[in-house]
Design an enzyme around this catalytic site. Structure first.
Site, mmCIF file in Angstrom:
data_model
loop_
_atom_site.group_PDB
_atom_site.id
_atom_site.type_symbol
_atom_site.label_atom_id
_atom_site.label_comp_id
_atom_site.label_asym_id
_atom_site.label_seq_id
_atom_site.Cartn_x
_atom_site.Cartn_y
_atom_site.Cartn_z
ATOM 1 N N TYR A 22 -48.519 33.325 19.618
ATOM 2 C CA TYR A 22 -47.352 34.159 19.318
ATOM 3 C C TYR A 22 -47.448 34.746 17.914
ATOM 4 C CZ TYR A 22 -45.859 31.585 23.416
ATOM 5 O OH TYR A 22 -45.820 31.033 24.662
ATOM 6 N N LYS A 74 -54.642 21.449 31.161
ATOM 7 C CA LYS A 74 -53.267 21.720 30.731
ATOM 8 C C LYS A 74 -52.485 20.418 30.793
ATOM 9 C CE LYS A 74 -49.131 24.376 31.748
ATOM 10 N NZ LYS A 74 -48.540 25.488 32.510
ATOM 11 N N LYS A 123 -54.841 23.512 26.670
ATOM 12 C CA LYS A 123 -53.466 23.791 26.287
ATOM 13 C C LYS A 123 -52.672 22.498 26.251
ATOM 14 C CE LYS A 123 -49.427 26.052 28.021
ATOM 15 N NZ LYS A 123 -48.747 26.357 29.228
ATOM 16 N N CYS A 144 -48.094 31.646 37.909
ATOM 17 C CA CYS A 144 -47.459 30.354 38.158
ATOM 18 C C CYS A 144 -46.147 30.605 38.886
ATOM 19 C CB CYS A 144 -47.201 29.622 36.846
ATOM 20 S SG CYS A 144 -46.760 27.885 37.086
ATOM 21 N N ARG A 191 -39.868 27.246 27.555
ATOM 22 C CA ARG A 191 -38.986 27.166 28.729
ATOM 23 C C ARG A 191 -37.623 27.795 28.438
ATOM 24 N NH1 ARG A 191 -41.112 21.128 30.617
ATOM 25 N NH2 ARG A 191 -43.268 21.818 30.906
ATOM 26 N N ARG A 201 -43.062 17.580 34.868
ATOM 27 C CA ARG A 201 -44.301 18.147 35.429
ATOM 28 C C ARG A 201 -45.461 17.145 35.395
ATOM 29 N NH1 ARG A 201 -42.069 22.992 35.790
ATOM 30 N NH2 ARG A 201 -41.687 24.395 34.017
ATOM 31 N N SER A 252 -45.788 27.344 22.322
ATOM 32 C CA SER A 252 -44.472 27.649 21.748
ATOM 33 C C SER A 252 -43.988 26.603 20.750
ATOM 34 C CB SER A 252 -43.455 27.807 22.879
ATOM 35 O OG SER A 252 -43.384 26.628 23.672
HETATM 36 C C1 PBG Z 1 -46.149 28.081 33.150
HETATM 37 C C2 PBG Z 1 -46.499 28.020 31.720
HETATM 38 C C3 PBG Z 1 -45.953 27.239 30.692
HETATM 39 C C4 PBG Z 1 -46.564 27.657 29.515
HETATM 40 C C5 PBG Z 1 -47.481 28.629 29.850
HETATM 41 N N1 PBG Z 1 -47.455 28.834 31.212
HETATM 42 C C6 PBG Z 1 -44.871 26.239 30.707
HETATM 43 C C7 PBG Z 1 -44.978 24.982 31.417
HETATM 44 O O1 PBG Z 1 -46.027 24.595 31.949
HETATM 45 O O2 PBG Z 1 -43.922 24.355 31.486
HETATM 46 C C8 PBG Z 1 -46.246 27.142 28.145
HETATM 47 C C9 PBG Z 1 -46.592 28.040 27.005
HETATM 48 C C10 PBG Z 1 -45.978 27.693 25.701
HETATM 49 O O3 PBG Z 1 -45.360 26.627 25.511
HETATM 50 O O4 PBG Z 1 -46.099 28.526 24.799
HETATM 51 N N2 PBG Z 1 -46.478 26.993 33.925
#
Ligand code: PBG
Length: 326
Positions: A314, A196, A249, A120, A206, A218, A275
């Site tokens: 995690y 996603k 996700k 990404c 983040r 986003r 997360s």
């Molecule tokens: C990158 C990405 C993100 C996550 C995984 N790849 C963040 C986002 O889309 O802002 C989030 C993973 C998590 O919250 O553990 N685009």
């Protein structure tokens, strides 16, 4: 039939019986462990919103990966905190950046551990968006694909075992597949973040990845949490474009999506226990309000029961230890 002929409690009478009729079993083979890599030496930066998660320099990321492998975890997912960011996210395809060096170093020490870089731009762009921006600040879909292709190649050259595009641009799986095939990497699988969602559960990530958008959000590229049919469309498109594993996700607020994807397509499904889901458990456990081990086991069992084959979490190292104890 019914009571008194049927007595479901008969099969719950002992742990041995329960073990025998258990429908869902999470094993260490199901787990992928995310690692955040940064530049420098001996760097281990803690993150307040994710206790137990660190930004690690390559030397320490290798140790972390080795530990995961020794615990039986089959794969790690790498995220990078680069030394520099620009409008075009060019550090994402810098062969000497943290992720590329980590891939080489981990494969050197643990050749059998699967190393999967997240693909990404948001960690690499100065504006924090997942794609290139036009002068009005809108994400340019097709121009972004070209950069994503370069990143995929850079990861392939470094020795990645798979790539995991998470940007949510339209057509990126097909583009990455073509670029990889043309360069001789037709054997390299793609795990796409297919469904996603634009989720508030990514907040702590983040902080660790230093990837929050500098303006806006986003929602122009990640999915509306209210949509289910659209998830099936996203997954169908990614599969048609050549995705080998599709991801849903986040996980917990989207268990219905995991089930529908599994039932509709019957392909390997990954779920990302993100997360914010981790942070909620950790915070409540620190307060003494929840039993962390039991909660985490119940969460991953639920994700697997919903239809996930692979769980990105995690909690993976803790889970590996707990599963060994049982
Ligand atoms: C990158 C990405 C993100 C996550 C995984 N790849 C963040 C986002 O889309 O802002 C989030 C993973 C998590 O919250 O553990 N685009």
């Amino acid at each position: 039939m019914g009571f008194p002929q049927e007595r479901p409690r008969r099969l719950r009478a002992s742990e041995t019986l329960r073990r025998m009729v258990r429908e869902t079993k999470v094993t260490v083979d199901d787990l992928i462990y995310p690692i955040f890599v940064t530049n420098g030496q001996g760097v281990k930066n803690p993150v307040a919103s994710m206790p137990g998660v660190y930004q690690l320099s390559v030397d320490l990321a290798v140790k972390e990966a080795e530990e995961a492998w020794k615990l039986g975890i089959p794969a790690v997912l790498l995220f990078g905190i680069p030394a520099y960011k620009d409008e075009k996210g060019s550090s994402a395809y810098d062969d000497n950046e943290a992720v590329q060096r980590a891939i080489r170093a981990i494969k050197d020490k643990c050749p059998e551990l699967l190393v999967i870089p997240d693909l990404c731009l948001c960690e690499y762009t100065s504006h924090g968006h997942c794609g290139l921006l036009d002068e009005k600040g809108n994400v340019m879909n097709d121009a972004t694909l070209e950069v994503l292709g370069k990143v995929a190649l850079s990861y392939a050259r470094a020795g990645a075992d798979m790539v995991a595009p998470s940007d949510m641009m339209d057509g990126r799986v097909g583009h990455i597949r073509r670029v990889l095939d043309e360069a001789g990497y037709s054997h390299l699988p793609i795990m796409s973040y297919a469904a996603k969602y634009a989720s508030a559960f990514y907040g702590p990530f983040r902080d660790v990845a230093e990837s929050a958008p500098q303006f806006g959000d986003r929602r122009g590229y990640q999915m509306d949490p209210a949509n289910g049919l659209e998830a099936l469309k996203e997954v169908r498109l990614d599969l048609e474009e050549g995705a080998d594993i599709v991801m849903v996700k986040p996980a917990l607020a989207y268990l219905d999506i995991i089930r529908r994807v599994k039932d509709t397509f019957g392909v390997p499904v990954a779920a990302y226990n993100v997360s914010g889901e981790y942070a909620m458990v950790k915070a409540a456990a620190q307060m003494g309000w929840l039993d962390e081990k039991r909660i985490v086991m119940e969460i991953v069992t639920g994700i697997k029961r919903a239809g996930a084959d692979i769980i990105i979490t995690y909690h993976a190292k803790d889970l590996a230890r707990w599963l060994k104890e049982e």
